[in-house]
Design an enzyme around this catalytic site. Structure first.
Site, short mmCIF file in Angstrom:
data_model
loop_
_atom_site.label_atom_id
_atom_site.label_comp_id
_atom_site.label_asym_id
_atom_site.label_seq_id
_atom_site.Cartn_x
_atom_site.Cartn_y
_atom_site.Cartn_z
N CYS A 69 42.68 40.57 118.74
CA CYS A 69 41.26 40.54 118.36
C CYS A 69 40.86 39.07 118.23
O CYS A 69 41.57 38.18 118.72
CB CYS A 69 41.00 41.34 117.10
SG CYS A 69 41.79 40.72 115.61
N ARG A 106 41.07 43.53 112.66
CA ARG A 106 41.38 44.67 113.54
C ARG A 106 42.81 44.68 114.07
O ARG A 106 43.50 45.70 113.97
CB ARG A 106 40.40 44.69 114.72
CG ARG A 106 38.97 45.00 114.32
CD ARG A 106 38.00 44.67 115.45
NE ARG A 106 37.90 43.23 115.68
CZ ARG A 106 37.18 42.66 116.63
NH1 ARG A 106 36.50 43.42 117.47
NH2 ARG A 106 37.13 41.34 116.76
N ASP A 140 33.70 44.80 115.21
CA ASP A 140 34.24 43.78 114.32
C ASP A 140 33.74 44.05 112.89
O ASP A 140 32.54 44.00 112.64
CB ASP A 140 33.74 42.41 114.80
CG ASP A 140 34.41 41.27 114.06
OD1 ASP A 140 35.05 41.52 113.03
OD2 ASP A 140 34.28 40.13 114.53
P1 4NP Z 1 38.99 40.26 113.61
O1 4NP Z 1 37.71 39.90 112.74
O2 4NP Z 1 38.74 39.67 114.99
O3 4NP Z 1 38.99 41.75 113.64
O4 4NP Z 1 40.17 39.64 112.90
C1 4NP Z 1 37.23 38.60 112.57
C2 4NP Z 1 37.77 37.80 111.58
C3 4NP Z 1 37.26 36.53 111.38
C4 4NP Z 1 36.20 36.08 112.14
C5 4NP Z 1 35.67 36.88 113.14
C6 4NP Z 1 36.19 38.15 113.34
N1 4NP Z 1 35.63 34.79 111.90
O5 4NP Z 1 34.63 34.47 112.54
O6 4NP Z 1 36.18 34.04 111.09
#
Ligand code: 4NP
Length: 158
Positions: free
Chosen positions: A7, A13, A124
């Protein structure tokens, strides 16, 4: 079978996907190696999964507290048999990072295991509330159940 879940941050995720599929594989007696990584996680590298990802996992008897975020690399294509992207933006990041190492046959969107060809994203949950994490858990859990059915049926532990 070595499977990588990817991800953006590797904190919401993909650690859930890693924990859920590892749990299902072990329960099915399959010696699969799971890992997860992020395409755009800069300052999150080394962090434990998001508290709400840990919470929904724990509610389902899965412990992901020991996982730590790392960055996706081109060399992941040498290490893994199958690489699942949680969403289409992650998939295009993976192409950009892997360049010549990109192997289309190893990659798919996770939700295509459940809804082939629909190219659906696992949303997300980062900017949302706890309910988003529960929704994401259910989506990932259903897709992982399909993966076990599809690749785990031989019963030879591969
Ligand atoms: P992930 O979610 O891709 O599911 O781990 C996110 C976690 C952090 C960020 C974006 C998506 N961020 O912009 O820091």
């Amino acid at each position: 079978m070595k499977i990588l879940m990817v991800c953006l941050g590797n904190i919401c995720r993909s650690p859930l996907a890693e924990g859920i599929l590892q749990h299902k594989a072990e329960r099915a007696g399959l010696k699969w190696r799971l890992d997860s990584a992020g395409t755009n996680n800069g300052y999150h590298v080394g962090e434990a999964p998001h508290q709400l990802s840990q919470k929904v996992a724990k509610l389902n008897k899965i412990d992901i507290s020991n996982l730590r975020a790392r960055s996706f690399t081109a060399e992941d294509f040498d290490q893994f048999d199958k690489i699942y992207a949680m969403s289409k933006d992650v998939l295009s990041d993976m192409k950009a990072i892997a360049k010549k190492k990109y192997v289309a046959g190893k990659v798919d969107l996770l939700m295509n295991e459940l809804y082939p060809g629909k190219n659906m994203d696992v949303p997300d949950p980062w900017y949302g509330s706890e309910s988003g994490y529960h929704e994401v858990f259910k989506m990932i859990d259903s897709a992982c159940e399909k993966i076990i059915e599809k690749y785990g049926i031989s019963g030879n532990g591969y």
